[in-house]
Design a protein around this motif. Structure first.
Motif, short mmCIF file in Angstrom:
data_model
loop_
_atom_site.label_atom_id
_atom_site.label_comp_id
_atom_site.label_asym_id
_atom_site.label_seq_id
_atom_site.Cartn_x
_atom_site.Cartn_y
_atom_site.Cartn_z
N THR A 88 0.84 -1.21 0.00
CA THR A 88 0.00 0.00 0.00
C THR A 88 0.87 1.25 0.00
OG1 THR A 88 -1.79 -1.15 1.13
CG2 THR A 88 -1.80 1.25 1.24
N ASP A 89 1.94 1.25 0.78
CA ASP A 89 2.84 2.41 0.83
C ASP A 89 3.47 2.68 -0.52
OD1 ASP A 89 2.27 2.85 3.49
OD2 ASP A 89 4.11 1.92 4.25
N ASP A 90 3.85 1.61 -1.24
CA ASP A 90 4.43 1.78 -2.57
C ASP A 90 3.41 2.38 -3.53
OD1 ASP A 90 6.77 0.64 -1.67
OD2 ASP A 90 6.36 -1.34 -2.52
N MET A 91 2.17 1.90 -3.47
CA MET A 91 1.11 2.44 -4.33
C MET A 91 0.87 3.92 -4.04
SD MET A 91 -1.79 -0.53 -4.57
CE MET A 91 -1.86 -0.94 -2.83
N ILE A 92 0.81 4.26 -2.75
CA ILE A 92 0.57 5.66 -2.37
C ILE A 92 1.71 6.54 -2.86
CG2 ILE A 92 0.40 7.25 -0.41
CD1 ILE A 92 -1.15 4.98 1.05
N ALA A 93 2.94 6.07 -2.72
CA ALA A 93 4.09 6.87 -3.18
C ALA A 93 4.02 7.13 -4.68
CB ALA A 93 5.40 6.15 -2.83
N LEU A 94 3.62 6.13 -5.46
CA LEU A 94 3.46 6.32 -6.91
C LEU A 94 2.35 7.32 -7.21
CD1 LEU A 94 3.84 2.60 -8.05
CD2 LEU A 94 5.42 4.47 -8.62
N LEU A 95 1.24 7.18 -6.52
CA LEU A 95 0.11 8.10 -6.73
C LEU A 95 0.49 9.53 -6.38
CD1 LEU A 95 -2.82 5.90 -5.36
CD2 LEU A 95 -2.51 6.64 -7.74
N VAL A 96 1.19 9.70 -5.27
CA VAL A 96 1.59 11.06 -4.86
C VAL A 96 2.55 11.67 -5.88
CG1 VAL A 96 2.88 12.36 -3.11
CG2 VAL A 96 1.14 10.72 -2.40
N GLU A 136 -9.56 8.24 -2.27
CA GLU A 136 -10.21 9.54 -2.10
C GLU A 136 -9.31 10.53 -1.38
OE1 GLU A 136 -14.52 11.55 -1.43
OE2 GLU A 136 -14.32 9.37 -1.34
N GLU A 137 -8.54 10.04 -0.42
CA GLU A 137 -7.59 10.93 0.27
C GLU A 137 -6.54 11.45 -0.71
OE1 GLU A 137 -4.37 10.81 3.96
OE2 GLU A 137 -5.83 9.18 3.75
N TRP A 138 -6.09 10.56 -1.60
CA TRP A 138 -5.13 10.99 -2.63
C TRP A 138 -5.76 12.05 -3.53
CZ3 TRP A 138 -5.63 9.48 -8.00
CH2 TRP A 138 -4.58 9.93 -8.81
N LEU A 139 -7.00 11.84 -3.95
CA LEU A 139 -7.68 12.81 -4.80
C LEU A 139 -7.82 14.17 -4.10
CD1 LEU A 139 -10.64 10.74 -6.30
CD2 LEU A 139 -8.65 11.60 -7.54
N PHE A 165 -8.51 14.87 -14.24
CA PHE A 165 -9.72 14.33 -13.61
C PHE A 165 -10.75 13.88 -14.64
CE2 PHE A 165 -9.96 15.95 -8.95
CZ PHE A 165 -8.72 15.39 -8.69
N ALA A 166 -10.89 14.63 -15.72
CA ALA A 166 -11.85 14.25 -16.77
C ALA A 166 -11.45 12.91 -17.37
CB ALA A 166 -11.92 15.33 -17.84
N ALA A 167 -10.17 12.77 -17.70
CA ALA A 167 -9.69 11.52 -18.28
C ALA A 167 -9.87 10.38 -17.29
CB ALA A 167 -8.21 11.65 -18.67
N LEU A 168 -9.54 10.65 -16.03
CA LEU A 168 -9.62 9.62 -14.99
C LEU A 168 -11.07 9.19 -14.75
CD1 LEU A 168 -7.87 8.01 -13.02
CD2 LEU A 168 -8.06 9.92 -11.40
N TYR A 169 -11.97 10.15 -14.70
CA TYR A 169 -13.38 9.85 -14.46
C TYR A 169 -13.94 8.90 -15.52
CZ TYR A 169 -18.42 10.29 -14.12
OH TYR A 169 -19.76 9.99 -14.04
N PHE A 170 -13.74 9.26 -16.78
CA PHE A 170 -14.35 8.47 -17.85
C PHE A 170 -13.71 7.09 -17.97
CE2 PHE A 170 -15.86 12.68 -19.22
CZ PHE A 170 -17.20 12.38 -19.28
N ARG A 186 -16.75 13.95 -7.33
CA ARG A 186 -16.96 14.80 -6.15
C ARG A 186 -15.79 15.77 -5.93
NH1 ARG A 186 -18.53 9.97 -3.74
NH2 ARG A 186 -16.57 9.87 -2.58
N VAL A 187 -14.58 15.26 -6.06
CA VAL A 187 -13.41 16.12 -5.81
C VAL A 187 -13.27 17.16 -6.92
CG1 VAL A 187 -10.91 16.18 -5.47
CG2 VAL A 187 -12.26 14.34 -4.44
#
Length: 196
Positions: A88-96, A136-139, A165-170, A186-187
């Motif tokens: 999970t920490d690795d995933m979060i680091a990539l997302l951040v 959602e916290e990342w967003l 966000f538009a690309a991600l949503y669809f 929402r974000v």
């Protein structure tokens, strides 16, 4: 990968960018043959995060020279490493690291970088057991940057985030976890409230 990293507007970006482009090939082969150790995959993940955090040359196509596209090539590598076993920490680091790139005032991305970054995020969501609350916290972090009264600077970030966000949503709307798409919607509404 880190050759003269931090430079902008020079040819060194091509060395870095095309070095990163080798990683998806290696990681794809690993999914078939499993020759990388857990430690080696962790090292690649950490180097990708470092690369995205340190790379400052965000150019896409460079007239007369071709594609630099360091951000897009890093996104391709993240998309592929997202299909390996990650904590999970690795995933979060990539997302951040992705969020940090999108939330830049240095440029407005116009060479489909948001689509390549979206592919990385969607692959991560689909192949890892990422909790909705973590996503959602990342967003929500996209709403927090050092704001100024210089609207022309603020609008660069808003434009980049809005497009991402538009690309991600669809893309998420069509996958098996529509709750993630709803979180993006929402974000995004929160992002645009002060401007509409």
């Amino acid at each position: 990968m880190f050759y003269k990293i931090g430079e902008t507007g020079t040819d060194s970006v091509f060395t870095r960018s095309f070095s990163v482009l080798l990683l998806p090939l290696i990681l794809t082969a690993n999914r078939t043959s499993s020759f990388l150790t857990t430690t080696e995959i962790k090292t690649i993940q950490e180097k990708l995060v470092q690369f995205l955090n340190d790379e400052k040359d965000y150019r896409g196509y460079v007239a007369g020279k071709g594609w630099a596209h360091a951000v897009a090539h890093a996104a391709d590598a993240i998309e592929e490493i997202s299909q390996q076993v990650l904590s999970t920490d690795d995933m979060i680091a990539l997302l951040v690291s992705i969020r940090n790139v999108v939330c830049t005032k240095a440029t407005v991305f116009t060479n489909m970088e948001e689509e390549r970054l979206t592919s990385a995020v969607v692959t991560l969501v689909e192949h890892q057991e990422l909790e909705g609350a973590v996503f959602e916290e990342w967003l929500t972090g996209f709403l927090q940057w050092d704001r100024t009264k210089e609207l022309q600077e603020e609008y660069k970030i808003i434009f980049n985030v809005k497009n991402f966000f538009a690309a991600l949503y669809f893309r998420l709307e069509g996958c098996s976890s529509p709750i993630f798409a709803e979180a993006v919607r929402r974000v995004r509404q929160e992002l645009m409230k002060p401007y509409v």
